[in-house]
Design an enzyme around this catalytic site. Structure first.
Site, mmCIF file in Angstrom:
data_model
loop_
_atom_site.group_PDB
_atom_site.id
_atom_site.type_symbol
_atom_site.label_atom_id
_atom_site.label_comp_id
_atom_site.label_asym_id
_atom_site.label_seq_id
_atom_site.Cartn_x
_atom_site.Cartn_y
_atom_site.Cartn_z
ATOM 1 N N GLU A 83 46.450 76.185 84.473
ATOM 2 C CA GLU A 83 46.477 77.637 84.641
ATOM 3 C C GLU A 83 47.308 78.048 85.858
ATOM 4 O OE1 GLU A 83 42.527 79.235 82.336
ATOM 5 O OE2 GLU A 83 42.434 79.146 84.517
ATOM 6 N N GLU A 111 42.773 76.574 76.017
ATOM 7 C CA GLU A 111 41.415 76.929 76.445
ATOM 8 C C GLU A 111 41.002 78.210 75.731
ATOM 9 O OE1 GLU A 111 40.216 77.128 80.493
ATOM 10 O OE2 GLU A 111 41.571 75.526 81.131
#
Length: 380
Positions: free
Chosen positions: A172, A278
Protein backbone atom coordinates in the site's frame (compact mmCIF):
# COMPACT_ATOMS: atom_id res chain seq x y z
CA UNK A 1 -4.08 -2.99 4.80
CA UNK A 2 -5.19 0.52 5.72
CA UNK A 3 -4.82 1.39 9.37
CA UNK A 4 -6.65 4.05 11.33
CA UNK A 5 -5.22 5.58 14.52
CA UNK A 6 -2.50 2.92 14.75
CA UNK A 7 -5.03 0.07 14.55
CA UNK A 8 -4.17 -2.82 12.19
CA UNK A 9 -6.41 -2.88 9.46
CA UNK A 10 -5.98 -5.71 8.60
CA UNK A 11 -5.52 -25.40 -10.30
CA UNK A 12 -3.37 -24.82 -12.99
CA UNK A 13 -1.04 -21.93 -13.09
CA UNK A 14 -1.67 -19.60 -16.00
CA UNK A 15 1.70 -18.47 -17.33
CA UNK A 16 1.43 -14.92 -18.58
CA UNK A 17 4.43 -13.27 -20.18
CA UNK A 18 5.44 -10.12 -18.33
CA UNK A 19 4.07 -7.07 -20.10
CA UNK A 20 6.20 -4.04 -20.72
CA UNK A 21 4.82 -0.73 -19.57
CA UNK A 22 2.93 0.85 -22.41
CA UNK A 23 2.41 -2.43 -24.28
CA UNK A 24 -0.99 -3.34 -25.61
CA UNK A 25 -3.32 -4.80 -22.98
CA UNK A 26 -3.39 -8.61 -22.96
CA UNK A 27 -6.24 -10.26 -24.79
CA UNK A 28 -8.61 -12.40 -22.77
CA UNK A 29 -10.64 -15.39 -23.94
CA UNK A 30 -14.30 -14.47 -23.45
CA UNK A 31 -15.05 -17.97 -22.15
CA UNK A 32 -15.64 -18.53 -18.45
CA UNK A 33 -12.66 -17.84 -16.19
CA UNK A 34 -11.86 -19.76 -13.04
CA UNK A 35 -8.89 -20.62 -10.87
CA UNK A 36 -8.14 -23.41 -13.34
CA UNK A 37 -7.93 -21.21 -16.43
CA UNK A 38 -7.12 -17.61 -15.71
CA UNK A 39 -8.19 -16.27 -12.32
CA UNK A 40 -6.13 -16.10 -9.16
CA UNK A 41 -8.46 -16.30 -6.16
CA UNK A 42 -7.30 -16.74 -2.59
CA UNK A 43 -6.39 -14.93 0.59
CA UNK A 44 -3.68 -13.54 2.80
CA UNK A 45 -3.13 -16.25 5.42
CA UNK A 46 -0.42 -14.47 7.41
CA UNK A 47 -2.40 -14.78 10.65
CA UNK A 48 -2.94 -18.56 10.62
CA UNK A 49 0.19 -19.56 12.53
CA UNK A 50 -0.47 -16.99 15.24
CA UNK A 51 -4.14 -17.88 15.57
CA UNK A 52 -3.36 -21.56 15.92
CA UNK A 53 -0.70 -20.78 18.54
CA UNK A 54 -3.42 -18.78 20.34
CA UNK A 55 -5.64 -21.87 20.44
CA UNK A 56 -7.93 -21.26 17.49
CA UNK A 57 -9.45 -24.39 15.99
CA UNK A 58 -10.83 -23.94 12.48
CA UNK A 59 -13.75 -26.16 11.53
CA UNK A 60 -15.85 -27.17 8.55
CA UNK A 61 -19.06 -29.09 9.22
CA UNK A 62 -17.91 -29.56 12.78
CA UNK A 63 -14.57 -31.17 11.92
CA UNK A 64 -11.20 -29.55 12.43
CA UNK A 65 -9.58 -28.33 9.21
CA UNK A 66 -6.28 -26.85 8.16
CA UNK A 67 -7.12 -23.41 6.66
CA UNK A 68 -4.58 -23.89 3.87
CA UNK A 69 -5.85 -27.32 2.84
CA UNK A 70 -9.47 -26.25 3.21
CA UNK A 71 -9.09 -23.14 1.06
CA UNK A 72 -7.34 -25.19 -1.59
CA UNK A 73 -10.11 -27.78 -1.57
CA UNK A 74 -12.68 -25.02 -2.04
CA UNK A 75 -10.95 -23.84 -5.22
CA UNK A 76 -8.42 -21.24 -4.06
CA UNK A 77 -5.08 -21.13 -5.84
CA UNK A 78 -3.01 -18.31 -4.31
CA UNK A 79 -1.83 -17.42 -0.78
CA UNK A 80 -0.35 -14.06 0.18
CA UNK A 81 1.98 -13.60 3.15
CA UNK A 82 3.43 -10.39 4.65
CA UNK A 83 7.05 -9.91 5.69
CA UNK A 84 8.37 -7.31 8.11
CA UNK A 85 12.09 -6.58 8.39
CA UNK A 86 12.68 -6.95 12.14
CA UNK A 87 9.37 -7.13 14.00
CA UNK A 88 10.82 -7.24 17.51
CA UNK A 89 7.36 -6.58 18.97
CA UNK A 90 5.94 -9.92 17.76
CA UNK A 91 7.06 -13.44 16.91
CA UNK A 92 5.14 -13.35 13.65
CA UNK A 93 5.66 -12.08 10.10
CA UNK A 94 9.44 -12.21 10.38
CA UNK A 95 11.38 -14.49 8.07
CA UNK A 96 11.03 -17.62 10.23
CA UNK A 97 7.24 -17.28 10.43
CA UNK A 98 6.95 -16.38 6.74
CA UNK A 99 8.99 -19.45 5.85
CA UNK A 100 6.54 -21.60 7.81
CA UNK A 101 3.56 -20.02 6.07
CA UNK A 102 5.08 -20.39 2.61
CA UNK A 103 5.93 -24.02 3.32
CA UNK A 104 2.33 -24.70 4.34
CA UNK A 105 1.01 -22.91 1.26
CA UNK A 106 3.32 -24.72 -1.14
CA UNK A 107 2.51 -28.08 0.47
CA UNK A 108 -1.19 -27.41 -0.08
CA UNK A 109 -0.60 -26.67 -3.77
CA UNK A 110 -0.88 -22.88 -3.83
CA UNK A 111 0.96 -20.28 -5.82
CA UNK A 112 2.37 -17.69 -3.44
CA UNK A 113 2.66 -13.91 -3.16
CA UNK A 114 5.30 -12.50 -0.81
CA UNK A 115 4.47 -9.01 0.45
CA UNK A 116 7.53 -6.97 1.49
CA UNK A 117 6.39 -4.18 3.81
CA UNK A 118 9.92 -2.70 4.13
CA UNK A 119 9.16 -1.82 7.72
CA UNK A 120 9.41 -3.41 11.16
CA UNK A 121 5.67 -2.91 11.59
CA UNK A 122 2.56 -2.27 9.51
CA UNK A 123 3.20 -0.28 6.33
CA UNK A 124 0.02 0.94 4.64
CA UNK A 125 -1.66 3.77 2.81
CA UNK A 126 -1.30 6.04 5.84
CA UNK A 127 2.33 5.40 6.74
CA UNK A 128 5.58 3.87 5.49
CA UNK A 129 7.92 3.68 8.49
CA UNK A 130 11.56 2.99 7.70
CA UNK A 131 13.06 -0.11 9.36
CA UNK A 132 15.04 0.93 12.43
CA UNK A 133 18.25 -0.57 11.04
CA UNK A 134 18.03 1.66 7.96
CA UNK A 135 16.77 4.87 9.57
CA UNK A 136 20.13 6.64 9.72
CA UNK A 137 21.27 5.76 6.23
CA UNK A 138 21.60 8.16 3.31
CA UNK A 139 19.12 7.62 0.43
CA UNK A 140 21.56 5.68 -1.75
CA UNK A 141 22.52 3.45 1.17
CA UNK A 142 18.83 2.85 1.95
CA UNK A 143 18.28 1.78 -1.65
CA UNK A 144 21.21 -0.64 -1.39
CA UNK A 145 19.89 -2.02 1.92
CA UNK A 146 16.44 -2.51 0.44
CA UNK A 147 17.93 -4.24 -2.60
CA UNK A 148 20.10 -6.58 -0.55
CA UNK A 149 17.32 -7.44 1.94
CA UNK A 150 14.98 -8.30 -0.93
CA UNK A 151 17.55 -10.35 -2.83
CA UNK A 152 18.87 -12.17 0.24
CA UNK A 153 15.36 -13.02 1.44
CA UNK A 154 14.41 -14.49 -1.91
CA UNK A 155 17.66 -16.43 -2.17
CA UNK A 156 17.15 -17.86 1.33
CA UNK A 157 13.61 -18.90 0.48
CA UNK A 158 14.68 -20.43 -2.82
CA UNK A 159 17.27 -22.54 -1.00
CA UNK A 160 14.32 -24.19 0.77
CA UNK A 161 12.23 -24.60 -2.37
CA UNK A 162 10.03 -21.64 -1.41
CA UNK A 163 10.69 -19.00 -4.06
CA UNK A 164 7.41 -17.05 -4.29
CA UNK A 165 5.59 -16.84 -7.60
CA UNK A 166 4.76 -13.16 -7.14
CA UNK A 167 6.57 -10.51 -5.10
CA UNK A 168 5.16 -7.23 -3.83
CA UNK A 169 7.76 -4.48 -3.72
CA UNK A 170 6.08 -2.56 -0.90
CA UNK A 171 2.64 -2.66 0.70
CA UNK A 172 0.00 0.00 0.00
CA UNK A 173 2.71 2.42 -1.05
CA UNK A 174 0.47 5.46 -1.57
CA UNK A 175 3.05 7.58 0.21
CA UNK A 176 6.80 7.64 -0.18
CA UNK A 177 8.55 4.41 0.76
CA UNK A 178 10.15 4.45 4.22
CA UNK A 179 9.32 8.13 4.75
CA UNK A 180 6.89 8.10 7.68
CA UNK A 181 3.34 9.42 7.48
CA UNK A 182 1.89 9.53 3.97
CA UNK A 183 0.74 13.14 4.27
CA UNK A 184 3.39 14.99 2.29
CA UNK A 185 4.38 15.18 -1.38
CA UNK A 186 6.42 12.27 -2.67
CA UNK A 187 10.07 12.86 -3.53
CA UNK A 188 9.96 10.80 -6.69
CA UNK A 189 13.72 10.86 -7.22
CA UNK A 190 14.21 9.04 -3.93
CA UNK A 191 11.03 6.96 -4.26
CA UNK A 192 11.87 5.71 -7.74
CA UNK A 193 15.40 4.75 -6.63
CA UNK A 194 13.95 2.65 -3.81
CA UNK A 195 11.34 0.94 -5.99
CA UNK A 196 13.82 0.23 -8.74
CA UNK A 197 16.27 -1.21 -6.21
CA UNK A 198 13.62 -3.63 -4.96
CA UNK A 199 12.49 -4.57 -8.44
CA UNK A 200 16.09 -5.12 -9.55
CA UNK A 201 16.63 -7.43 -6.57
CA UNK A 202 13.64 -9.57 -7.54
CA UNK A 203 14.86 -9.79 -11.13
CA UNK A 204 18.39 -10.60 -9.97
CA UNK A 205 17.27 -13.42 -7.68
CA UNK A 206 15.06 -14.79 -10.43
CA UNK A 207 17.89 -14.83 -12.95
CA UNK A 208 20.27 -16.53 -10.54
CA UNK A 209 17.79 -19.23 -9.58
CA UNK A 210 15.97 -19.68 -12.86
CA UNK A 211 12.62 -19.09 -11.15
CA UNK A 212 11.54 -15.54 -11.89
CA UNK A 213 8.75 -14.12 -9.69
CA UNK A 214 6.38 -11.59 -11.20
CA UNK A 215 6.68 -8.13 -9.63
CA UNK A 216 3.66 -6.35 -8.13
CA UNK A 217 3.32 -2.73 -7.04
CA UNK A 218 0.43 -2.07 -4.67
CA UNK A 219 -1.75 1.00 -4.01
CA UNK A 220 -4.62 1.36 -1.54
CA UNK A 221 -8.03 2.35 -2.92
CA UNK A 222 -8.82 2.65 -6.63
CA UNK A 223 -9.13 6.44 -6.62
CA UNK A 224 -5.37 6.63 -6.00
CA UNK A 225 -4.22 4.16 -8.65
CA UNK A 226 -4.10 6.04 -11.95
CA UNK A 227 -2.36 9.15 -10.65
CA UNK A 228 0.20 7.18 -8.66
CA UNK A 229 1.19 4.94 -11.55
CA UNK A 230 1.38 7.88 -13.94
CA UNK A 231 3.79 9.59 -11.54
CA UNK A 232 5.78 6.39 -11.09
CA UNK A 233 6.13 5.94 -14.83
CA UNK A 234 7.28 9.54 -15.25
CA UNK A 235 9.90 8.94 -12.55
CA UNK A 236 11.23 5.84 -14.30
CA UNK A 237 9.51 3.03 -12.38
CA UNK A 238 8.46 0.83 -15.29
CA UNK A 239 9.64 -2.75 -14.77
CA UNK A 240 6.63 -4.34 -13.07
CA UNK A 241 4.16 -7.00 -14.15
CA UNK A 242 1.22 -6.59 -11.79
CA UNK A 243 -0.77 -3.77 -10.21
CA UNK A 244 -2.28 -4.63 -6.85
CA UNK A 245 -5.22 -2.61 -5.54
CA UNK A 246 -6.68 -2.58 -2.03
CA UNK A 247 -10.42 -2.03 -2.08
CA UNK A 248 -12.26 -1.41 1.17
CA UNK A 249 -15.51 0.45 0.59
CA UNK A 250 -15.28 2.01 4.06
CA UNK A 251 -12.15 3.90 3.06
CA UNK A 252 -12.79 4.37 -0.65
CA UNK A 253 -14.85 6.95 -2.51
CA UNK A 254 -15.47 4.49 -5.34
CA UNK A 255 -18.27 1.98 -5.91
CA UNK A 256 -17.64 -1.58 -7.08
CA UNK A 257 -18.53 -0.49 -10.63
CA UNK A 258 -16.07 2.39 -10.42
CA UNK A 259 -13.39 0.01 -9.17
CA UNK A 260 -14.06 -2.02 -12.30
CA UNK A 261 -13.55 1.04 -14.46
CA UNK A 262 -10.22 1.73 -12.74
CA UNK A 263 -9.13 -1.84 -13.42
CA UNK A 264 -10.06 -1.51 -17.09
CA UNK A 265 -8.27 1.82 -17.56
CA UNK A 266 -5.15 0.85 -15.57
CA UNK A 267 -4.77 -2.38 -17.48
CA UNK A 268 -4.95 -0.59 -20.81
CA UNK A 269 -2.85 2.42 -19.79
CA UNK A 270 0.00 0.67 -17.97
CA UNK A 271 0.10 -2.73 -19.68
CA UNK A 272 0.05 -4.69 -16.42
CA UNK A 273 -2.23 -7.36 -15.04
CA UNK A 274 -4.52 -6.12 -12.25
CA UNK A 275 -5.32 -7.89 -8.98
CA UNK A 276 -7.58 -6.72 -6.17
CA UNK A 277 -4.98 -7.83 -3.68
CA UNK A 278 -6.87 -6.77 -0.55
CA UNK A 279 -10.58 -6.59 0.17
CA UNK A 280 -12.97 -7.66 2.92
CA UNK A 281 -16.62 -7.62 3.92
CA UNK A 282 -18.33 -8.38 7.23
CA UNK A 283 -20.66 -11.34 7.67
CA UNK A 284 -22.05 -9.76 10.86
CA UNK A 285 -21.83 -6.51 12.79
CA UNK A 286 -21.56 -8.46 16.05
CA UNK A 287 -18.27 -9.23 17.74
CA UNK A 288 -16.81 -12.02 19.80
CA UNK A 289 -14.63 -9.89 22.08
CA UNK A 290 -14.14 -6.38 23.42
CA UNK A 291 -11.75 -5.33 20.64
CA UNK A 292 -13.71 -3.01 18.32
CA UNK A 293 -14.40 -4.28 14.83
CA UNK A 294 -12.83 -2.15 12.14
CA UNK A 295 -15.48 -3.10 9.60
CA UNK A 296 -18.78 -2.16 11.22
CA UNK A 297 -22.10 -0.93 9.87
CA UNK A 298 -20.26 1.99 8.24
CA UNK A 299 -18.63 -0.37 5.76
CA UNK A 300 -21.83 -1.88 4.36
CA UNK A 301 -22.80 -1.52 0.70
CA UNK A 302 -26.49 -1.39 -0.27
CA UNK A 303 -27.62 -4.81 -1.43
CA UNK A 304 -25.01 -6.65 0.62
CA UNK A 305 -26.22 -7.19 4.19
CA UNK A 306 -23.82 -8.11 6.98
CA UNK A 307 -24.73 -11.79 6.80
CA UNK A 308 -22.83 -14.87 5.61
CA UNK A 309 -24.76 -14.77 2.33
CA UNK A 310 -24.19 -11.03 2.00
CA UNK A 311 -20.44 -11.56 2.40
CA UNK A 312 -20.52 -14.27 -0.26
CA UNK A 313 -22.55 -12.11 -2.64
CA UNK A 314 -20.08 -9.23 -2.21
CA UNK A 315 -17.12 -11.46 -3.08
CA UNK A 316 -18.91 -13.08 -6.01
CA UNK A 317 -19.97 -9.76 -7.51
CA UNK A 318 -16.57 -8.17 -6.88
CA UNK A 319 -14.89 -11.07 -8.67
CA UNK A 320 -17.33 -10.83 -11.56
CA UNK A 321 -16.66 -7.09 -11.89
CA UNK A 322 -12.92 -7.73 -11.81
CA UNK A 323 -13.21 -10.36 -14.54
CA UNK A 324 -15.52 -8.15 -16.62
CA UNK A 325 -12.85 -5.45 -16.71
CA UNK A 326 -9.87 -7.67 -17.45
CA UNK A 327 -8.53 -8.14 -13.91
CA UNK A 328 -7.00 -11.48 -13.05
CA UNK A 329 -7.62 -11.99 -9.35
CA UNK A 330 -8.96 -11.32 -5.88
CA UNK A 331 -6.98 -11.84 -2.66
CA UNK A 332 -8.93 -11.49 0.58
CA UNK A 333 -7.58 -9.88 3.75
CA UNK A 334 -7.75 -11.64 6.28
CA UNK A 335 -10.02 -14.69 6.56
CA UNK A 336 -8.29 -16.33 9.53
CA UNK A 337 -7.91 -13.42 11.98
CA UNK A 338 -10.48 -14.83 14.38
CA UNK A 339 -11.07 -14.02 18.02
CA UNK A 340 -8.92 -15.81 20.60
CA UNK A 341 -7.74 -15.13 24.13
CA UNK A 342 -4.45 -13.70 22.92
CA UNK A 343 -3.69 -10.04 23.52
CA UNK A 344 -2.47 -7.57 20.94
CA UNK A 345 -1.43 -3.95 21.35
CA UNK A 346 -5.05 -3.08 20.58
CA UNK A 347 -6.72 -5.39 23.10
CA UNK A 348 -7.66 -9.01 23.61
CA UNK A 349 -9.00 -10.86 20.59
CA UNK A 350 -9.40 -9.61 17.04
CA UNK A 351 -10.47 -6.40 15.33
CA UNK A 352 -11.50 -8.42 12.26
CA UNK A 353 -13.37 -11.52 13.46
CA UNK A 354 -16.65 -10.30 11.93
CA UNK A 355 -15.00 -10.17 8.49
CA UNK A 356 -13.23 -13.54 8.68
CA UNK A 357 -14.34 -16.61 6.75
CA UNK A 358 -15.01 -18.51 9.98
CA UNK A 359 -17.89 -17.76 12.34
CA UNK A 360 -17.64 -16.07 15.71
CA UNK A 361 -18.14 -18.89 18.16
CA UNK A 362 -16.78 -22.17 16.82
CA UNK A 363 -14.77 -20.83 13.90
CA UNK A 364 -16.93 -22.81 11.50
CA UNK A 365 -16.25 -22.20 7.81
CA UNK A 366 -18.68 -19.75 6.21
CA UNK A 367 -20.25 -19.72 2.71
CA UNK A 368 -17.67 -17.12 1.59
CA UNK A 369 -15.28 -19.92 0.64
CA UNK A 370 -17.56 -20.98 -2.20
CA UNK A 371 -16.77 -17.91 -4.33
CA UNK A 372 -13.36 -19.46 -4.95
CA UNK A 373 -14.71 -22.40 -6.95
CA UNK A 374 -17.06 -20.53 -9.25
CA UNK A 375 -16.59 -19.76 -12.93
CA UNK A 376 -16.91 -16.14 -14.05
CA UNK A 377 -17.78 -15.33 -17.65
CA UNK A 378 -16.70 -11.78 -18.56
CA UNK A 379 -19.69 -9.73 -19.65
CA UNK A 380 -17.76 -7.34 -21.90
Amino acid sequence: MITRSNTPRRAAWLILAPLLLGAAAPTRDPASLSTANGLFLGADLSYVNEMEDCGAVFRARGKRVDPFAYMRAQGGNIVRVRLWNNPDWTRYSGLADVTKTLRRAKAAGFKTLLDFHYSDDWADGDKQIVPAAWAGLAPDAQARALHDFTRDTLMALDAQGLMPDWVQVGNETNGELMAGKSDRPINWTRNAALFNAGIAAVREAGRQKGRAPRVMLHIAQPENVLGWFAAARSAGVTDFDLIGISYYRKWSTRSIAELGETIRVARRRFGADIVVVETAYPFTTDGADASPNLLGADTLVPGYPATPQGQLAYLTDLTQTTADNGGIGIVYWEPAWVSTGCKTRWGTGSNWENAAWFDLKRHEALPAFSFLGRSYTPRR
